[in-house]
Design a protein around this motif. Structure first.
Motif, PDB file in Angstrom:
ATOM      1  N   UNK A   1      38.605  40.712  40.577  1.00  0.00           N
ATOM      2  CA  UNK A   1      39.799  41.535  40.126  1.00  0.00           C
ATOM      3  C   UNK A   1      40.474  42.040  41.478  1.00  0.00           C
ATOM      4  N   UNK A   2      41.952  42.033  41.297  1.00  0.00           N
ATOM      5  CA  UNK A   2      42.555  42.531  42.360  1.00  0.00           C
ATOM      6  C   UNK A   2      42.642  44.247  42.577  1.00  0.00           C
ATOM      7  N   UNK A   3      42.739  44.740  43.854  1.00  0.00           N
ATOM      8  CA  UNK A   3      43.116  46.153  43.664  1.00  0.00           C
ATOM      9  C   UNK A   3      44.330  46.626  43.158  1.00  0.00           C
ATOM     10  N   UNK A   4      44.279  47.530  42.160  1.00  0.00           N
ATOM     11  CA  UNK A   4      45.523  47.772  41.497  1.00  0.00           C
ATOM     12  C   UNK A   4      45.672  49.254  41.537  1.00  0.00           C
ATOM     13  N   UNK A   5      46.853  49.731  42.591  1.00  0.00           N
ATOM     14  CA  UNK A   5      46.922  51.037  42.955  1.00  0.00           C
ATOM     15  C   UNK A   5      45.631  51.774  43.403  1.00  0.00           C
ATOM     16  N   UNK A   6      44.821  51.152  44.124  1.00  0.00           N
ATOM     17  CA  UNK A   6      43.584  51.824  44.489  1.00  0.00           C
ATOM     18  C   UNK A   6      42.271  51.775  43.581  1.00  0.00           C
ATOM     19  N   UNK A   7      42.784  51.136  42.663  1.00  0.00           N
ATOM     20  CA  UNK A   7      41.580  51.115  41.519  1.00  0.00           C
ATOM     21  C   UNK A   7      41.618  49.934  40.925  1.00  0.00           C
ATOM     22  N   UNK A   8      40.823  49.832  39.707  1.00  0.00           N
ATOM     23  CA  UNK A   8      40.712  48.695  38.796  1.00  0.00           C
ATOM     24  C   UNK A   8      41.818  48.390  37.974  1.00  0.00           C
ATOM     25  N   UNK A   9      42.406  46.979  37.833  1.00  0.00           N
ATOM     26  CA  UNK A   9      43.437  46.600  36.865  1.00  0.00           C
ATOM     27  C   UNK A   9      43.356  47.151  35.559  1.00  0.00           C
ATOM     28  N   UNK A  10      44.452  47.642  34.880  1.00  0.00           N
ATOM     29  CA  UNK A  10      44.287  48.129  33.634  1.00  0.00           C
ATOM     30  C   UNK A  10      43.631  47.013  32.542  1.00  0.00           C
ATOM     31  N   UNK A  11      43.911  45.856  33.021  1.00  0.00           N
ATOM     32  CA  UNK A  11      43.598  44.682  32.109  1.00  0.00           C
ATOM     33  C   UNK A  11      42.049  44.658  31.896  1.00  0.00           C
ATOM     34  N   UNK A  12      41.297  44.925  32.956  1.00  0.00           N
ATOM     35  CA  UNK A  12      39.845  44.925  32.904  1.00  0.00           C
ATOM     36  C   UNK A  12      39.523  46.271  32.362  1.00  0.00           C
ATOM     37  N   UNK A  13      39.768  47.405  32.689  1.00  0.00           N
ATOM     38  CA  UNK A  13      39.297  48.572  31.871  1.00  0.00           C
ATOM     39  C   UNK A  13      39.788  48.464  30.404  1.00  0.00           C
ATOM     40  N   UNK A  14      40.772  48.014  30.034  1.00  0.00           N
ATOM     41  CA  UNK A  14      41.174  47.752  28.517  1.00  0.00           C
ATOM     42  C   UNK A  14      40.182  46.988  28.070  1.00  0.00           C
ATOM     43  N   UNK A  15      39.743  45.997  28.624  1.00  0.00           N
ATOM     44  CA  UNK A  15      38.756  44.745  28.073  1.00  0.00           C
ATOM     45  C   UNK A  15      37.491  45.740  27.832  1.00  0.00           C
TER      46      UNK A  15
ATOM     47  N   UNK B   1      36.858  40.288  45.103  1.00  0.00           N
ATOM     48  CA  UNK B   1      38.247  40.448  45.004  1.00  0.00           C
ATOM     49  C   UNK B   1      39.241  39.771  46.043  1.00  0.00           C
ATOM     50  N   UNK B   2      40.486  39.417  45.559  1.00  0.00           N
ATOM     51  CA  UNK B   2      41.450  38.868  46.503  1.00  0.00           C
ATOM     52  C   UNK B   2      42.242  39.956  46.762  1.00  0.00           C
ATOM     53  N   UNK B   3      42.633  40.610  47.494  1.00  0.00           N
ATOM     54  CA  UNK B   3      43.571  41.694  47.497  1.00  0.00           C
ATOM     55  C   UNK B   3      44.552  41.961  48.982  1.00  0.00           C
ATOM     56  N   UNK B   4      45.886  42.151  48.345  1.00  0.00           N
ATOM     57  CA  UNK B   4      46.703  42.139  49.599  1.00  0.00           C
ATOM     58  C   UNK B   4      46.228  43.455  50.289  1.00  0.00           C
TER      59      UNK B   4
ATOM     60  N   UNK C   1      36.541  47.452  44.874  1.00  0.00           N
ATOM     61  CA  UNK C   1      35.006  47.190  44.795  1.00  0.00           C
ATOM     62  C   UNK C   1      34.248  48.201  44.375  1.00  0.00           C
ATOM     63  N   UNK C   2      34.666  49.267  45.026  1.00  0.00           N
ATOM     64  CA  UNK C   2      33.985  50.769  45.014  1.00  0.00           C
ATOM     65  C   UNK C   2      34.220  51.147  43.228  1.00  0.00           C
ATOM     66  N   UNK C   3      35.393  51.116  42.854  1.00  0.00           N
ATOM     67  CA  UNK C   3      35.466  51.502  41.343  1.00  0.00           C
ATOM     68  C   UNK C   3      34.831  50.566  40.479  1.00  0.00           C
ATOM     69  N   UNK C   4      34.949  49.292  40.704  1.00  0.00           N
ATOM     70  CA  UNK C   4      34.136  48.418  39.954  1.00  0.00           C
ATOM     71  C   UNK C   4      32.699  48.653  39.830  1.00  0.00           C
TER      72      UNK C   4
END
Length: 168
Positions: free
Chosen positions: A75-89, A113-116, A123-126
């Motif tokens: 998963x990519x880093x999304x605003x410093x956390x987990x992407x919504x699509x993963x938490x939704x699943x 992760x591949x993150x910009x 990674x910490x959040x996951x």
């Protein structure tokens, strides 16, 4: 080992998922990629669940994960956390049966992760969320970005650690 690679983005994270998939297959593992973008799950809310019940695609995904022995989350880093699509699943899966942890409990997990950006926050959040839902997360993790490509030796080592954690 039957490994599900759950990818929460397309582009570079999907490429990373395919690289990890190839390595795991070369190591003799049975794998499948679950692309959450393609799964296209509806947004979870208690209201939607009450009105429509559990979608068939959530039930199917739940059964797939129940029958998997280990998981790799990419998963990519999304605003410093987990992407919504993963938490939704995860939210949908947690309400898909009598035991809210049944898809995940006591199973080994690997995170990547591949993150910009740095990627450390996702990674910490996951690691925190997956541990909370009962998974045993491998200590090492995979970080790639535009300046740092995947280290194949490291990937093999982390996948080896995932396989070694398999529950008998």
């Amino acid at each position: 080992m039957k490994i599900s690679i759950i990818v929460a983005s397309n582009n570079k994270n999907l490429e990373l998922a395919h690289q990890l998939n190839k390595i795991a297959i070369e190591m003799g593992q049975q794998t499948q990629i679950i692309d959450l973008i393609e799964e296209d799950l509806p947004l979870y809310t208690p209201k939607i669940q009450a009105q429509s019940g559990i979608p068939d695609k959530v039930q199917s995904l739940s059964q797939t994960l129940i029958n998997t022995e280990g998981m790799i989350f990419v998963a990519p880093e999304y605003n410093g956390g987990i992407p919504p699509i993963l938490t939704n699943a995860i939210a949908w899966l947690s309400v898909s049966g009598d035991d809210w942890r049944r898809c995940f409990n006591s199973k080994p997990a690997m995170i990547a992760t591949h993150s910009g950006g740095g990627g450390q926050y996702v990674l910490l959040a996951m690691r925190s969320q997956l541990s909370y839902i009962g998974m045993n997360v491998v200590g090492r993790q995979i970080i790639t970005n535009y300046q740092k490509s995947l280290n194949l030796d490291s990937a093999r080592e982390v996948i080896s650690q995932l396989v070694a954690m398999k529950i008998s």
